[in-house]
Design a protein around this motif. Structure first.
Motif, mmCIF file in Angstrom:
data_model
loop_
_atom_site.group_PDB
_atom_site.id
_atom_site.type_symbol
_atom_site.label_atom_id
_atom_site.label_comp_id
_atom_site.label_asym_id
_atom_site.label_seq_id
_atom_site.Cartn_x
_atom_site.Cartn_y
_atom_site.Cartn_z
ATOM 1 N N CYS A 55 0.863 -1.179 0.000
ATOM 2 C CA CYS A 55 0.000 0.000 0.000
ATOM 3 C C CYS A 55 0.900 1.230 0.000
ATOM 4 O O CYS A 55 2.044 1.171 0.461
ATOM 5 C CB CYS A 55 -0.881 -0.029 1.254
ATOM 6 N N SER A 56 0.388 2.359 -0.503
ATOM 7 C CA SER A 56 1.192 3.585 -0.482
ATOM 8 C C SER A 56 0.319 4.798 -0.221
ATOM 9 O O SER A 56 0.577 5.885 -0.714
ATOM 10 C CB SER A 56 1.936 3.754 -1.822
ATOM 11 N N VAL A 57 -0.735 4.601 0.587
ATOM 12 C CA VAL A 57 -1.686 5.690 0.795
ATOM 13 C C VAL A 57 -1.107 6.791 1.679
ATOM 14 O O VAL A 57 -1.508 7.945 1.595
ATOM 15 C CB VAL A 57 -3.018 5.145 1.371
ATOM 16 N N THR A 58 -0.144 6.448 2.548
ATOM 17 C CA THR A 58 0.513 7.440 3.403
ATOM 18 C C THR A 58 2.003 7.121 3.502
ATOM 19 O O THR A 58 2.448 6.038 3.121
ATOM 20 C CB THR A 58 -0.060 7.430 4.838
ATOM 21 N N GLU A 59 2.752 8.052 4.077
ATOM 22 C CA GLU A 59 4.180 7.823 4.310
ATOM 23 C C GLU A 59 4.366 6.677 5.301
ATOM 24 O O GLU A 59 5.303 5.874 5.181
ATOM 25 C CB GLU A 59 4.822 9.102 4.848
ATOM 26 N N VAL A 60 3.473 6.601 6.276
ATOM 27 C CA VAL A 60 3.521 5.504 7.253
ATOM 28 C C VAL A 60 3.318 4.162 6.543
ATOM 29 O O VAL A 60 3.982 3.171 6.854
ATOM 30 C CB VAL A 60 2.456 5.699 8.352
ATOM 31 N N ALA A 61 2.411 4.140 5.578
ATOM 32 C CA ALA A 61 2.164 2.912 4.811
ATOM 33 C C ALA A 61 3.423 2.478 4.073
ATOM 34 O O ALA A 61 3.763 1.286 4.037
ATOM 35 C CB ALA A 61 1.011 3.112 3.838
ATOM 36 N N ASP A 62 4.126 3.429 3.475
ATOM 37 C CA ASP A 62 5.385 3.119 2.779
ATOM 38 C C ASP A 62 6.389 2.466 3.736
ATOM 39 O O ASP A 62 7.034 1.466 3.403
ATOM 40 C CB ASP A 62 6.006 4.392 2.199
ATOM 41 N N SER A 63 6.504 3.059 4.923
ATOM 42 C CA SER A 63 7.438 2.532 5.923
ATOM 43 C C SER A 63 7.042 1.119 6.341
ATOM 44 O O SER A 63 7.895 0.234 6.471
ATOM 45 C CB SER A 63 7.459 3.461 7.139
ATOM 46 N N LYS A 64 5.748 0.896 6.536
ATOM 47 C CA LYS A 64 5.264 -0.437 6.917
ATOM 48 C C LYS A 64 5.540 -1.456 5.818
ATOM 49 O O LYS A 64 5.833 -2.622 6.105
ATOM 50 C CB LYS A 64 3.765 -0.386 7.225
ATOM 51 N N CYS A 65 5.469 -1.021 4.574
ATOM 52 C CA CYS A 65 5.771 -1.919 3.453
ATOM 53 C C CYS A 65 7.219 -2.388 3.515
ATOM 54 O O CYS A 65 7.503 -3.580 3.377
ATOM 55 C CB CYS A 65 5.511 -1.217 2.118
ATOM 56 N N ARG A 66 8.126 -1.436 3.699
ATOM 57 C CA ARG A 66 9.549 -1.794 3.761
ATOM 58 C C ARG A 66 9.818 -2.737 4.935
ATOM 59 O O ARG A 66 10.573 -3.705 4.809
ATOM 60 C CB ARG A 66 10.399 -0.527 3.866
ATOM 61 N N GLN A 67 9.196 -2.444 6.069
ATOM 62 C CA GLN A 67 9.370 -3.298 7.247
ATOM 63 C C GLN A 67 8.847 -4.710 6.990
ATOM 64 O O GLN A 67 9.486 -5.701 7.354
ATOM 65 C CB GLN A 67 8.642 -2.687 8.448
ATOM 66 N N ALA A 68 7.665 -4.786 6.354
ATOM 67 C CA ALA A 68 7.053 -6.094 6.083
ATOM 68 C C ALA A 68 7.906 -6.917 5.124
ATOM 69 O O ALA A 68 8.067 -8.133 5.298
ATOM 70 C CB ALA A 68 5.648 -5.899 5.505
ATOM 71 N N ILE A 69 8.452 -6.259 4.106
ATOM 72 C CA ILE A 69 9.307 -6.958 3.132
ATOM 73 C C ILE A 69 10.541 -7.524 3.832
ATOM 74 O O ILE A 69 10.878 -8.705 3.669
ATOM 75 C CB ILE A 69 9.721 -5.999 1.984
ATOM 76 N N ARG A 70 11.197 -6.690 4.612
ATOM 77 C CA ARG A 70 12.427 -7.137 5.297
ATOM 78 C C ARG A 70 12.132 -8.228 6.324
ATOM 79 O O ARG A 70 12.931 -9.157 6.510
ATOM 80 C CB ARG A 70 13.116 -5.937 5.949
ATOM 81 N N LYS A 71 10.998 -8.124 6.993
ATOM 82 C CA LYS A 71 10.624 -9.140 7.988
ATOM 83 C C LYS A 71 10.376 -10.486 7.306
ATOM 84 O O LYS A 71 10.818 -11.535 7.785
ATOM 85 C CB LYS A 71 9.373 -8.683 8.736
ATOM 86 N N MET A 72 9.685 -10.456 6.172
ATOM 87 C CA MET A 72 9.418 -11.678 5.413
ATOM 88 C C MET A 72 10.729 -12.333 4.981
ATOM 89 O O MET A 72 10.895 -13.549 5.072
ATOM 90 C CB MET A 72 8.571 -11.368 4.178
#
Length: 451
Positions: A55-72
């Motif tokens: 998702c990229s609806v907010t800057e927070v969403a972008d950050s959560k995406c990067r975190q989720a990718i690295r966690k996976m």
């Protein structure tokens, strides 16, 4: 013809960020991989394939995406990692540079995910005895060239099905990146969507949530109308309930409200994005309505469907929202018979027109304004729930984990809880008549008893 033999017996994990539309798409991707012989991995199992829908609806969403990718990647060190979704479209090259990412697909390419996955899988592991990761590859096109439509009607591990009827948006509001990430509005035919709904009914679906980016804009590709889709779906008698995920105020017409008020299966439940109750801010946002039109639609719904649940999206702290503008929003929502507010703090998005608006709201003021609206929402939701105590309603229950309470929703979206000692598998995905009692411990649902 894709050779699926390389995928037989492999396992996959999925992670979805963002909206119901993303959830629907991820479920469809999982279904497609399952048909290729790929099993969903257990929670503690290391998967062969990981798919993250961003998702990229907010800057927070972008950050959560990067975190989720690295966690996976960390939890599945030998997995083939695929990233798709809005963030992948907008930041494809940067996502591909994340160590461990193998394949990045934009909004146009995800419709052909299996083809891209098969090719990249073959290229990445061909003649690679050490199974070392290669540099991630990415595939995207410019916004104007996003034309494909990824069909989706699935439920994942939930009871309700999510039917994607539309994608993209033509509105280009000043604060929003979604049109850049998903392209312009497009949709399949009513005939194809009805066929998908019928197939879901054959699989046991009782409720379908209609999803999309701007579903009231349905018909851009086919010349059909959203009301015609609603009427066609309503004829599928095996589907007992439909919910419309979100409708712009200017696209909710009287005909649709009147039809839903008498419909067999369309529930008394509307989700409407207001974003701001200030006409000054609405103009800065380039929204397609003013506060008077919003009020008119709310009052019309409540007149024709008095028991309707009204969920409202509100954005707080956008550029140009002076204290006076925020008070206009608060007072408007305070006096209207809305049920629940979905409050989103404004986030600066690179490349959006909103960055040219000079007035900036301080983070502490955004937080204070958000808290005021959340408190208002809680009081309105609890008042709505209180009005239902003592009533009998039909509830569609979701399967619960062993030893846990069951939850479900009434027709007008009151969340209901059946205590663990009363919960039974036989209630799962069944419309069950209950009597609504008092609130549960955290006031997020009404306790019920089976009638």
């Amino acid at each position: 013809m894709i050779d699926t033999s390389a995928f037989q017996g492999k396992t996959a994990k999925y992670f979805t960020l963002g909206c119901k539309l993303n959830f629907s798409e991820t479920s469809t991707f999982g279904q497609m991989l399952q048909e290729m012989g790929v099993r969903t991995a257990e929670k503690d199992e290391i998967a062969d394939i990981c798919l993250i829908n961003t998702c990229s609806v907010t800057e927070v969403a972008d950050s959560k995406c990067r975190q989720a990718i690295r966690k996976m990647i960390k939890e599945n060190p030998s997995a083939f990692v695929v990233v798709t979704g809005c963030y992948a479209q907008l930041e494809a090259e940067n996502v591909a540079k994340i160590e461990g990412v193998n394949l990045v697909l934009g909004s146009n390419e995800k419709a052909n995910l299996i083809d891209y996955l098969s090719d990249a899988w073959s290229n990445n592991y061909k003649n690679n005895d050490t199974n070392e990761r290669q540099c991630g590859e990415y595939h995207t096109v410019k916004t104007k060239d996003i034309k494909t439509f990824q069909h989706s009607c699935s439920r994942g591990n939930r009871t309700r099905y999510f039917l994607k009827v539309q994608d993209g948006c033509n509105y280009y509001c000043t604060y929003c990146t979604i049109p850049f990430a998903r392209g312009n509005s497009r949709n399949p035919s009513i005939e194809s969507l009805v066929a998908q709904a019928r197939e879901a009914a054959q699989k046991g679906a009782k409720e379908i949530v209609i999803t999309g980016v701007n579903i009231g804009d349905f018909g851009q590709s086919t010349g059909e109308k959203f009301i015609d889709l609603v009427k066609a779906l309503d004829k599928i008698e095996d589907i007992k309930r439909y919910r419309i995920s979100s409708l712009e105020p200017d696209l909710i017409d009287k005909e649709l409200i009147e039809y839903c008020s008498k419909s067999r299966a369309f529930m008394p439940h509307f989700h409407i994005p207001l974003q701001s109750g200030s006409d000054t801010v609405l103009k800065l946002m380039r929204r397609h309505y003013d506060s008077a039109l919003f009020v008119e639609k709310i009052r019309l719904i409540k007149h024709l469907i008095p028991d309707a649940f009204l969920g409202i999206d509100v954005m707080v702290g956008t550029r140009g929202e002076t204290p006076e503008c925020f008070e206009e929003t608060y007072e408007l929502l305070n006096r209207l018979p809305v049920t629940q507010l979905h409050v989103f703090p404004y986030s600066e998005r690179p490349g959006t027109a909103a960055l040219k608006i000079p007035y900036i709201v301080e983070p502490k003021d955004k937080k204070a304004r958000s808290q005021r609206l959340i408190s208002l929402s809680d009081s309105k939701t609890q008042a709505f729930y209180s009005d239902h105590i003592g009533k009998e309603k039909e509830v569609l229950f979701e399967k619960a984990s062993r030893g846990k309470a069951m939850h479900g929703f009434t027709d007008n979206y009151v969340r209901v809880e059946l205590p663990a000692n009363k919960a039974k598998d036989e209630y799962d995905n069944k419309l069950t008549r209950v009597r609504l009692k008092g609130f549960n411990h955290d006031k997020t649902a009404l306790i019920c008893e089976i009638v």
